[in-house]
Structure formats: C-alpha cells, structure tokens
Design a protein around this motif. Structure first.
Motif, mmCIF file in Angstrom:
data_model
loop_
_atom_site.group_PDB
_atom_site.id
_atom_site.type_symbol
_atom_site.label_atom_id
_atom_site.label_comp_id
_atom_site.label_asym_id
_atom_site.label_seq_id
_atom_site.Cartn_x
_atom_site.Cartn_y
_atom_site.Cartn_z
ATOM 1 N N HIS A 64 -2.383 6.936 -5.933
ATOM 2 C CA HIS A 64 -1.689 5.934 -5.130
ATOM 3 C C HIS A 64 -1.438 6.473 -3.736
ATOM 4 N N GLY A 65 -1.582 5.589 -2.751
ATOM 5 C CA GLY A 65 -1.192 5.934 -1.398
ATOM 6 C C GLY A 65 0.218 5.437 -1.130
ATOM 7 N N PHE A 66 0.683 5.643 0.090
ATOM 8 C CA PHE A 66 2.048 5.211 0.427
ATOM 9 C C PHE A 66 2.143 4.972 1.925
ATOM 10 N N TYR A 67 3.128 4.216 2.284
ATOM 11 C CA TYR A 67 3.382 3.924 3.695
ATOM 12 C C TYR A 67 4.274 5.016 4.261
ATOM 13 N N ASP A 68 3.838 5.576 5.380
ATOM 14 C CA ASP A 68 4.567 6.720 5.934
ATOM 15 C C ASP A 68 5.301 6.350 7.225
ATOM 16 N N GLY A 69 5.447 5.057 7.484
ATOM 17 C CA GLY A 69 6.190 4.599 8.661
ATOM 18 C C GLY A 69 5.315 4.508 9.905
ATOM 19 N N ASN A 70 5.783 3.763 10.875
ATOM 20 C CA ASN A 70 5.107 3.647 12.175
ATOM 21 C C ASN A 70 3.627 3.278 12.073
ATOM 22 N N GLY A 71 3.306 2.424 11.139
ATOM 23 C CA GLY A 71 1.918 1.972 11.027
ATOM 24 C C GLY A 71 0.981 2.974 10.387
ATOM 25 N N THR A 72 1.525 4.058 9.833
ATOM 26 C CA THR A 72 0.672 5.065 9.187
ATOM 27 C C THR A 72 0.741 4.922 7.671
ATOM 28 N N TYR A 73 -0.438 4.829 7.055
ATOM 29 C CA TYR A 73 -0.575 4.840 5.592
ATOM 30 C C TYR A 73 -1.243 6.146 5.217
ATOM 31 N N ARG A 74 -0.962 6.585 3.998
ATOM 32 C CA ARG A 74 -1.420 7.921 3.658
ATOM 33 C C ARG A 74 -1.812 7.994 2.173
#
Lengths: 532, 532
Positions: free
Chosen positions: A74-84
């Motif tokens: 699974h990925g995740f949202y890391d804030g400020n438009g960044t997904y990881r």
C-alpha cells in the motif's frame, strides 16, 4: 539503515488520465541507476492531487515483481501533493513495479530498481525461529535484550539524541515505543486540526510521521528493533478524543501506519500496550486489528499484544509471540517456563516491573532484582524486558521519555548478552523443567545453572537427563565449567574437565568427586559446555 | 443415585413396520406410574432386531419434551435384542418422548414419565461457576478434591468394593478413571471377538459397560464424580489394536460411550490421558472428538483433555476446564496462578506426581509434599489432584488399580476440604498475585495465607490491597484469625480481633501491633475472616 528514494513527478494533473499516465511513465527514474540493498527501503514518491482529502479518498498500491515473485504494498499520502510507496525487497535482483489507484493519474505508473546484497550490519527483519526464539531473516540468531521507552520520539531533539546515544552504549536491541502520544501534551501531533481548531481524525500530520520514521531509521542503523505500540490507554488532554475513534478511523489509522512503516526492517507491531484497559475496544476489535495489520503488512513483521487486566489469547494464529506483563513470573524459579506449554511461541516478559526509585511498587526494583529477572527468564527459555523509572536525580524516566540510562542493570545485561551470544545458536531451552528449575541450555551441549539469590558455597556436578526419547546427554561426555558472577560480570573457569558417569536418579553425575567450589554470594551462574 | 428403568417390548418384530409400531406403542409403560427425580436417570428399553450388527447398523434416538423444552438423546444397543435410551431430566414436571430410528419398529415409540424433586444428596451435574470454579446444577459449590485410579473398575470384585469403601472414607469427590483397559490384561473386554477369535471393533461387549455403569452409579450414590478418560496411550497385549482403530471406529466408540453414560449426572469427559502420547491421532482428530462428544452429550458434561508431551489449547471453546499434568506448577509459590491468565477457565492440576515410594521420581512424593501441592494450588485459585503409587507393603497402587489408600495425605486433604467447605461459596481466588504469592481468598472477606515449607515464628497482620477498581478491602474492617496446622490438622484461634489501619505500601496493616505468634514449623496457614 540507508534507503534509496526516487521521485516521479506527475505533471498536467487535471488533464486526461491516459495522458497523465504517459507523462508519469516518462518521469520514472531509469531502472539501471536505482539500487537498494536487500531488506533496505525502496521509496518512490509521486506528485498527485491535493483536492479533497487525499488521506481518506485516494487509494494507492504498487505491485512489485522480481522473476516469479510478486509483492503488493500500500502507498500513502505524504502531504503537499506527494504520494509515496515504500517497499522492502526480500530478494536480490531486478524488481519492477506498477501502481494501482482509484485516482487515475496515480494508476499504472511503473518503475524498477536493482536489489543488491545487504551490507554487513543488515540481517533483515527478525522472525520466529525454533518455536520459542528469534533470528534475523538471514539466519543470524537474534538475542533479544529489550527495553521500554514509551514516548522517546515525542521529546525535544536533544533528549532524543541522548536516547539514541544511550541505546548505542547499551545492550538493548529492541525498544517498546508508542506511535501515538500519551499522557503529556506532545510536541507534535499525529493529526491536523480542521478550520474550527478541532482535530480531524481523517487527516494525518505527515511531519509527525517523518519525525517518527527518522528515529526508526536511526534505531535501525544502530541495530535496534522498534516495537511500535499501535494503541494504548493513556490518551489525555489534547489526545483524549483518540479513544473514541470509530471503527473506520481506527482502521484508517492502522492502514496509514502500516503503509508508512512496514518497509523498515526493524519494525515490530505491538497491537496495544495494556490492551485490557483500552476503552471502547472489544476482543473482536483486536481480532480484527490483527487481521488488518497482518494483511496490510506484506512482510509479516512480528505481531503481539501486551496485557493488563486481561490476556489476549496469544495462541491465535496471527499472534507471532506472547508479550507479557508479569513481574512475578520472572521473580523466582519455575514460573516463567509455565507459559511455554500453553503458548508454544516466543515468550517475551517485556514488563516485569522496572528498576528505579519510583513511588509505585512496580517502579522500585533494585538493579540486582532486574538482572535476576532476566536470568530467571533466560533459563526458562524466555525473554525479559528492561525498564527504568525515575532514578534520582532524574525528573523524567527512561521508560517514559528516554534520555539517559542511570540504573545499574544495563551493564549486567550487557554481560548476559555476551554470554548468550556465545551460547547455542538455537537459543536457551529449559532442561528437565518439571524437576530442575535452575537449568537452561541445550541438552548434551550447553547448560546454564543459575542460583539467583541463593548463595551456595559449592555445587556437585550433575546434569539432568533430557527426555528419554532424545538422549542428547549420555555417559562419558566431557564438559568444561565456568563460574559466572552475573552481577560483578566475571567469568572464572574451573580448572578441570568433568566426565559424565552412569545415569543415577535422573541425573548424570561426574566421574569422581564432581564438587565445584562457589563463592557463597548471590547472582552466581555456571556455564557448562561440552568439550569435544 | 437411583434411577427408574422401564421397558417396552416390541413383539411381532419381522411383521410390517407399521404394525410393529402400533404394537410397540401399546407396550409403553403408562406415564402416570413412572417417576424419576430431577437429574436422575430415566432408562427405557425396547426389544428389537438381533440380525446383522445392531451396534453398527441401527440408529436410535429419542426426543424428550416437557412444556417448551426438548432434548434429543441417542440410544444404544445393549445386546440380546435390547435397545435402550437413557435420559437425565434437568427439569421437574411431565416429560414425554418419541423415538426415531432407521429401524422402523424402533421408530415412533412413545412414552412419558414424571420428574420429581431431587433427593437431598442429588445436586445435579457439576458445571463451571465464577470462571475458575465449579458448582452443582442446583448452585451448591463443588469443592473439588480429586484423585486418580485409572483401572479401578477392571479389578476383581473384592478390590473394587474396597475401592468404593476407601472413597467413602476419603475426602475425594472426583476420580479420574479409564473407560478402556490399559497395560495389564483386563478381566473383561469392551469388545467381543468374531468367529475367528479376533476382536471386532464394531461390536461392543454390553457386559463390560453394565459393569462400568454399576460402578459409576455407586460412585454417584457416594457423591463422587467419575471423570471418564476416553482415550489413553497405554494399550498393550490384547488391547494393543485399539490404537489403530480407524476414524469410523473411534467415532462409533465415542458415540456408544456417550449414549450409554451421559445420563449419569456424575460423569465428566476427559478426552484422553497424556493425549500427546496417543498414537495415530492428530490435533485435528482431538478437535473432532471434542465436537463429537459435545454434540452427542445433550447435558454439556464437563470436558477436558490431559497433557503429556504437548498441550492441547484449553482456550478452545469446547474445553470447559484445563486438566494439567505438571507437578512443578504446584511445587512452589507463584506458579500455579500463571495459567489462570492464559486460560480463564477452572484449572485442575490433576497430575502433580504421586505420594508413594515408587521407583520413578514422579511416584515418590512424601505425604507432606502432596498436601503442600494441594494448598499451593488452592491459594492460587486452582485445583489439585491426588494419586498414590505403591506404598509398602502394597504391590499394586491406588492410582493404578484402586483398593486401599495407605498414604498420609488423604486425612490432611479431608482437613483442607473442611476448610474450603467453610470458605467463600465463590471459591478461592488469588489475592494480589503479582506481589503476594502466599495469599488466596476473597478480597475484603476471607483470606488464606499459606507458608508451605517455611517455618515462621510470627506473622505481622497485613492484608494486600485488592485491585484499585474493586476496593473490597478498606480501612477499619475487623478480622478474626485462625492458625491452621495443615499437617497436624488443628485450628487455633487467635484471641483478638484485628482492625485494618490506613493503606501503607499496598497493604492494610492492623491498628496497633499486628504480630501473630506462629509455631515455627512447616505447613502452617492462616485463615483470616471478616467479623461483621
């Protein structure tokens, strides 16, 4: 613990998805430049939408493949438009990935990297070995000497750096630590507030997790496992609302934490501290959380849950080992071994009262008592956890907040570590535990005889017969004996070789007079090793 | 234990089924003449076919109804053309029954009886109460003081009568006993031989079971529970083939035994003795056997399984209590209590080594050691089992074959029984068990403080605080103290009343000097009861 971070920028976000994918593919880092060591972290970021609530609305995963092997993370949202997306490769060689998402621009993105051999200090994640023990993924035995420092990652930077330095000097290779803040107002919060100034349980604070990740990574570099406590019953003040999260929010929290952190090889999952005191959660909830964590974590990191008020049934298949709060179980002979039969998994007595001068009786062990509990657990084939409460002149305690270790036990636990690292690779097993509660070791090869607070002036060589069907120990074997002073940390060899005589009354005595002189003080052990 | 036996003769057997049924109905005993006491045995026989193999081929059950309550029980073939249905009514009032069978003449037979109030000594079957304890169905606490006599029902009649007489004089209210013969050639066999002289595992020997039932019934009349061991690993000689029964034969055996015996209120099911050593059976088989016994027994008699080599997970829902072989667990303080947390069910340490002078070390406890194990188990909130091996000048042992009890422990266990019967109805619970391993009782009301082999000359009154949320014990309560000599069986009252002072260091001391003089010998306990 080093990890490779690459980034894929997705431009033209709000245009047609098909174009966005093409753009994204074009932006992927070339495979031949990216390399990650085995059990390292491959970290891939993507630029993506900031509209709505990406934490709650965007699903992202990636399928990593290497020859016939495939892992979905699974990925995740890391804030400020960044997904990881983070991935811990368990095999060396070429890996490629493809993303999937309910947000079209984040779906179908691909990339690759090369997984190389691990560096010397990287042995992979810790797993269960030989039923009751642990080893790293590469087979190296993991000699667990753990400690607890619940909120050490929620302190001022200088204290946290001191904690890392303390760990570096210490024998400890695992720390029980909370993901979420507890009693005291934290410096950072894991959630952000909405426009009305109220915490929004659907919006995480990426900065909080960046910080936690940095500390987990630093622990990994020092060879320390991070046993992450996912829930606890100590939320107060600003965080009190966390106890009342609904099921969806609990699940979202767990999914987010597992997606962010499971690629770190030194992570263990502790579902909760003192779980019986966590409000508003039922046994069925805990069953569900075990299911969720086990299915979201593709690496099978170790999973346990820590008791108070009641015991979760650690025989359930998704529990990898028992995490036990019970000081009494390691306060005398013949106790700790009992749980082994009911729960054939590694037994970690990881809260056994703490060394210190605290007001409550659970925080007032002497250094000797702490060390004795480790030895009593060890000869029972179990593991014990350290803790330290408010030793003068400190105001805060290691077990609460980290910082400096001031107790007398850590140096002696380093001595125990040295003994165990030189002991049998399979771990210490009880020997004839229904009758000979002072023995641990590996039948026929290696024995520890521990005397605790007893102060014998001599001991007559006699090794217990192992169960009849095994017969590892027989007549005519030769043994060397060392007298260990577990408190003064000395090893005194006995200057003769002992040869086992005929079996008599369930023990093998030595040929001739097997009497060994002992110093008549407490905290003595014998190490008896076969001479071949 | 008396039971009502009625008989229905089915005449004209080989004529048309419909006529046979009509005939049978006509033969049913009139309802108003039959009465059975609550938890007694209603026993109904039917004449039926002898052709083929009725044990394997004829299915028979009966549905008993009383107002809105219905219970279906299995019947069984009792040899010589006799079929039988037994039923233990759990409610008073009118009961009617209707049979069902794959043999038409045995199907649709009806009858009725009246269930009356139980006689004084009949308290119904024993059930689990207060999580860790037992009570009879009528609510009377069951103070378990058990013993083991594996093959006592397979001895010459005079020895068996001696066993019953020994039990009558003893404190024992439960006997662990095998259904099947073990090591020595038995006087009777549970199976019959075929024409070739080979045992036929599909044909039971009703005489064997008539005899067993007579003994179970006699035990019931003496108030002794029969814990029936269904499988064991000791088949030798003539019975060795029993280890190799196929699944169908194992199931048929269990169904037959449960159909025959479950109507006896004093029956407990022990799935096996030393189950880990029973050949050719897997954990899945034991799961299946628990399922089978639980579904075939409509009364929910207590179910357990006894360990050796490995532990069955007693947390599984069909296990009503843990049956534990572990002498070490009750050989010192702070041990027996540990299983309570992992297994919140009654804990019966029913094999803890035996009093005797046997060759093997598990058969050589002194009487004192046996009694100490009972007390150590008791204060831990658990139960302990007695056994006796070959005390001179006997050749055979109570625990093998019954007969005479010659050890020193039974008289002292009778003293323990007297103490417990006068104690709290809810049973003895550990008190502050992580810190005060010498205490058991009921917080705020009743305490036993046991000293085991310690020989204190005084004790200073101090009662442990119970867990903070309960607060049963507070300042200003008054207590009476008796000094119990558990070996010499004396009760010496302390001639003053103790009043609890302020809480200090987790205990409530007495106001003033709380010192109590003790005799300075081993095996002393204190009984501390609240004075209101």
């Amino acid at each position: 613990m080093k990890f490779r971070t690459t980034s894929i920028a997705i431009r033209g976000f709000l245009i047609l998805p098909i174009l966005a994918i093409a753009t994204a593919r074009a932006a992927a880092a070339p495979a031949d430049t990216a390399s990650v060591e085995q059990w390292g972290v491959f970290d891939q970021s993507f630029s993506g939408p900031t509209v709505g609530n990406p934490f709650a609305e965007v699903e992202l995963s990636a399928r990593f493949t290497s020859r016939d092997h495939a892992v979905t993370v699974h990925g995740f949202y890391d804030g400020n438009g960044t997904y990881r997306v983070r991935f811990m490769p368990g095999r060396q060689g070429e890996w490629t990935f493809t993303t999937q998402s309910n947000c079209a621009p984040l779906s179908g993105l691909t990339g690759s990297f090369h997984c190389v051999a691990p560096t010397d200090e990287n042995h992979g994640p810790v797993t269960v070995q030989h039923t009751y023990h642990f080893a790293y993924a590469d087979g190296k035995p993991f000699v667990l000497i753990g400690t607890t420092s619940y909120s050490w990652t929620m302190q001022p930077d200088d204290i946290e750096e001191q904690t890392l330095a303390s760990l570096k000097k210490s024998p400890f290779d695992k720390v029980r630590m909370c993901v979420l803040p507890g009693g005291k107002p934290p410096l950072f919060y894991p959630y952000v507030k909405d426009a009305a100034g109220k915490f929004d349980p659907s919006r995480f604070n990426p900065d909080y997790f960046h910080h936690l990740e940095k500390r987990i990574e630093q622990m990994g570099e020092q060879g320390v496992e991070a046993e992450l406590i996912l829930f606890h019953p100590y939320h107060k003040g600003d965080m009190a609302w966390f106890d009342d999260l609904d099921v969806a929010a609990d699940d979202r929290y767990l999914q987010y934490v597992v997606a962010r952190l499971s690629a770190y090889r030194n992570v263990w999952w502790s579902l909760a501290n003192e779980y019986g005191q966590v409000k508003n959660k039922t046994d069925a909830d805990w069953d569900h959380f075990f299911q969720l964590v086990a299915s979201a974590d593709p690496y099978g990191h170790l999973r346990s849950i820590h008791n108070a008020a009641k015991f979760y049934d650690s025989n359930k298949p998704l529990v990898t080992h028992a995490s036990i709060q019970n000081g009494s179980a390691v306060a005398d002979f013949g106790r700790a071994v009992l749980y082994r039969e009911l729960c054939p998994k590694p037994l970690v007595y990881d809260e056994v009262c703490y060394e210190g001068n605290y007001g409550a009786r659970w925080g007032r062990l002497t250094g000797q008592e702490m060390v004795e509990r480790f030895w009593l657990g060890t000869i029972a084939g179990a593991y014990v956890g350290h803790g330290e409460m408010a030793l003068a002149p400190k105001k805060s305690s290691w077990t609460d907040a980290g910082g400096e270790l001031t107790g007398q036990s850590p140096a002696r636990l380093a001595f125990l570590r040295k003994i165990l690292e030189a002991g049998p690779a399979d771990g210490i097993e009880p020997i004839d535990e229904y009758y000979q509660t002072h023995f641990g070791g590996k039948a026929g090869e290696y024995y520890l005889v521990y005397f605790g607070t007893e102060t014998p002036t001599s001991w007559r060589f006699a090794l217990p017969r192992d169960p009849p069907q095994k017969l590892a120990l027989t007549e005519g074997m030769k043994f060397h004996v060392d007298v260990l002073d577990t408190w003064n940390m000395t090893i005194t060899p006995v200057d003769r070789v002992f040869t086992t005589d005929k079996l008599a009354e369930s023990v093998f005595p030595a040929v001739g007079d097997g009497t060994i002189k002992l110093p008549g003080v407490a905290d003595i052990a014998l190490r008896i090793e076969r001479v071949k």
